[in-house]
Design a protein around this motif. Structure first.
Motif, PDB file in Angstrom:
ATOM      1  N   GLU A   1       0.625  15.865   6.540  1.00 37.63           N
ATOM      2  CA  GLU A   1       1.607  14.778   6.584  1.00 37.63           C
ATOM      3  C   GLU A   1       2.850  15.088   5.769  1.00 37.63           C
ATOM      4  N   LEU A   2       2.695  15.464   4.516  1.00 42.15           N
ATOM      5  CA  LEU A   2       3.864  15.748   3.682  1.00 42.15           C
ATOM      6  C   LEU A   2       4.636  16.974   4.155  1.00 42.15           C
TER       7      LEU A   2
ATOM      8  N   VAL B   1       3.596   7.182   3.924  1.00 41.92           N
ATOM      9  CA  VAL B   1       2.528   7.845   4.684  1.00 41.92           C
ATOM     10  C   VAL B   1       1.350   8.232   3.805  1.00 41.92           C
ATOM     11  N   LYS B   2       1.587   8.377   2.498  1.00 41.09           N
ATOM     12  CA  LYS B   2       0.482   8.747   1.611  1.00 41.09           C
ATOM     13  C   LYS B   2      -0.100   7.546   0.864  1.00 41.09           C
ATOM     14  N   ALA B   3       0.507   6.371   1.033  1.00 37.24           N
ATOM     15  CA  ALA B   3       0.045   5.202   0.279  1.00 37.24           C
ATOM     16  C   ALA B   3      -1.403   4.865   0.609  1.00 37.24           C
ATOM     17  N   ASP B   4      -1.786   4.928   1.905  1.00 30.88           N
ATOM     18  CA  ASP B   4      -3.159   4.583   2.245  1.00 30.88           C
ATOM     19  C   ASP B   4      -4.150   5.600   1.691  1.00 30.88           C
ATOM     20  N   ASP B   5      -3.757   6.887   1.670  1.00 32.10           N
ATOM     21  CA  ASP B   5      -4.641   7.904   1.080  1.00 32.10           C
ATOM     22  C   ASP B   5      -4.831   7.659  -0.412  1.00 32.10           C
TER      23      ASP B   5
ATOM     24  N   LEU C   1      -8.157   5.634  -4.894  1.00 31.11           N
ATOM     25  CA  LEU C   1      -8.365   4.701  -5.998  1.00 31.11           C
ATOM     26  C   LEU C   1      -9.598   3.835  -5.758  1.00 31.11           C
ATOM     27  N   ALA C   2      -9.779   3.385  -4.496  1.00 28.14           N
ATOM     28  CA  ALA C   2     -10.924   2.528  -4.186  1.00 28.14           C
ATOM     29  C   ALA C   2     -12.247   3.259  -4.404  1.00 28.14           C
ATOM     30  N   ARG C   3     -12.270   4.581  -4.154  1.00 22.82           N
ATOM     31  CA  ARG C   3     -13.516   5.349  -4.279  1.00 22.82           C
ATOM     32  C   ARG C   3     -13.720   5.925  -5.669  1.00 22.82           C
TER      33      ARG C   3
ATOM     34  N   GLY D   1      -6.616  -3.100  -2.185  1.00 22.76           N
ATOM     35  CA  GLY D   1      -5.467  -3.925  -1.837  1.00 22.76           C
ATOM     36  C   GLY D   1      -4.377  -3.136  -1.136  1.00 22.76           C
ATOM     37  N   VAL D   2      -4.103  -1.914  -1.614  1.00 19.27           N
ATOM     38  CA  VAL D   2      -3.093  -1.058  -0.989  1.00 19.27           C
ATOM     39  C   VAL D   2      -3.477  -0.754   0.450  1.00 19.27           C
ATOM     40  N   VAL D   3      -4.758  -0.414   0.684  1.00 18.85           N
ATOM     41  CA  VAL D   3      -5.222  -0.106   2.039  1.00 18.85           C
ATOM     42  C   VAL D   3      -5.060  -1.315   2.954  1.00 18.85           C
ATOM     43  N   ILE D   4      -5.356  -2.497   2.412  1.00 21.32           N
ATOM     44  CA  ILE D   4      -5.297  -3.714   3.231  1.00 21.32           C
ATOM     45  C   ILE D   4      -3.860  -4.086   3.593  1.00 21.32           C
ATOM     46  N   ILE D   5      -2.942  -3.948   2.630  1.00 23.71           N
ATOM     47  CA  ILE D   5      -1.575  -4.445   2.876  1.00 23.71           C
ATOM     48  C   ILE D   5      -0.696  -3.460   3.629  1.00 23.71           C
ATOM     49  N   MET D   6      -1.049  -2.165   3.677  1.00 18.88           N
ATOM     50  CA  MET D   6      -0.140  -1.195   4.279  1.00 18.88           C
ATOM     51  C   MET D   6       0.176  -1.474   5.748  1.00 18.88           C
ATOM     52  N   PRO D   7      -0.811  -1.816   6.617  1.00 19.44           N
ATOM     53  CA  PRO D   7      -0.443  -2.122   8.014  1.00 19.44           C
ATOM     54  C   PRO D   7       0.560  -3.259   8.118  1.00 19.44           C
ATOM     55  N   GLY D   8       0.336  -4.332   7.337  1.00 23.66           N
ATOM     56  CA  GLY D   8       1.289  -5.449   7.352  1.00 23.66           C
ATOM     57  C   GLY D   8       2.638  -5.056   6.787  1.00 23.66           C
ATOM     58  N   PHE D   9       2.634  -4.204   5.755  1.00 25.50           N
ATOM     59  CA  PHE D   9       3.895  -3.746   5.171  1.00 25.50           C
ATOM     60  C   PHE D   9       4.707  -2.951   6.179  1.00 25.50           C
TER      61      PHE D   9
END
Length: 325
Positions: free
Chosen positions: A59-60, A196-200, A205-207, A220-228
């Protein structure tokens, strides 16, 4: 000794002039770059789609390749073209700016139109069967750079038109445009890289978070990214329509037809006076609102023109079907 002091005084004078020039370049670049907000926001909103479907490790690098292509286009093609326009055909700047404004209106209005009339299902041109990842990556990068070139041309034209008309050295103009080109490219593709790297990062962080708060932040980051991303697309579309409409309205005024500009200005001033407080904001908001209305109506009117006239002409000339908008 006196000669040395005189030399040092001359050097200090030159340094002051240079510092003033740098301040002037930076100040003008900031103002010119702000004028290109609509194209910039849309660029940042659209680019992440080009890395969809690739491994996270790619991605990067893909974003980096697109950014490099963007800066090459701006500095090696668009900047020299802008300087030639300034020197030999300044009368072309307003028509070219309006052409770019028309493009922004059309792109923004088409997105609004397809919210209510979605595209019919059609073949998307994606190869079936085994695909060479390197070949697919080259195709995606080439397509992204091509799209970026159009938006970059609009950004550079807006920046050029925002510069003062008189008393500008060609070197100052070149420096301002170079700062705008580099600054906007870094801002756009730096933002894209973060998006593009926010969900990763959120998943990591979640794991791997050592405390509950960190893991909750990651989820929270994973949940909000699609809406963002959806919100970013909405903001980008609105900004395109507003900026495009503003460019068209001001361009018509510069070409001698000021009816729309005068009417919008009158409504904005009347609304500001009626508000009593925050008059500057009210006048700006009303102006932006009506510029957006003009941009949306004009963009919707362009959809059949592009669909039934311009796209077929491109197909006839190039032999390739115009890319779906």
């Amino acid at each position: 000794m006196s000669g040395l002091l005189a030399l040092l005084d001359d050097v200090a004078g030159i340094a002051k002039v240079a510092a003033a020039s740098v301040d002037d370049v930076v100040g003008q670049a900031a103002k010119a770059g702000a004028k290109a907000a609509g194209a910039v926001i849309d660029d940042a909103a659209v680019t992440p789609k080009y890395v969809q479907g690739f491994a996270p490790a790619r991605e990067l690098p893909i974003v980096g390749k697109i950014a490099l292509g963007s800066i090459r286009s701006k500095l090696l093609i668009l900047l020299p073209a802008a300087l030639l326009l300034t020197s030999f055909a300044p009368w072309l700047i307003v028509p070219l700016l309006m052409l770019g404004g028309s493009y922004l209106c059309f792109e923004g209005a088409e997105k609004v139109y397809h919210l209510f009339r979605p595209h019919a299902p059609h073949a998307d041109g994606t190869p079936r069967g085994p695909v060479n990842p390197q070949h697919l990556e080259r195709q995606k990068v080439a397509g992204a750079i091509k799209t970026d070139f159009i938006l970059s041309a609009e950004i550079m034209t807006i920046a050029l038109a925002a510069l003062p008309d008189e008393g500008q050295s060609i070197w100052i103009i070149a420096a301002v445009l170079a700062v705008v080109a580099i600054g906007i490219t870094v801002a756009v593709y730096g933002s894209v890289a973060l998006i593009v790297k926010a969900d990763d990062v959120g998943l990591w962080l979640a794991r791997e978070g050592s405390v509950g708060l960190t893991r909750a932040l990651g989820r929270g980051v994973v949940i909000i990214m699609p809406g963002f991303l959806k919100l970013l697309l909405i903001i980008g579309t609105a900004a395109m329509i507003w900026v495009g409409g503003s460019i068209v309205v001001h361009g018509l005024k510069d070409l001698g037809w000021s009816v729309a500009y005068d009417w919008i200005h009158h409504q904005a001033v009347a609304a500001a006076q009626a508000a009593g407080t925050a008059q500057g904001f009210v006048e700006w908001f009303v102006t932006a609102f009506f510029d957006g209305v003009v941009g949306l109506v004009y963009g919707l009117a362009l959809i059949p023109v592009v669909t039934w006239i311009i796209d077929p002409l491109i197909h006839a000339v190039t032999g390739n079907k115009a890319e779906a908008h």
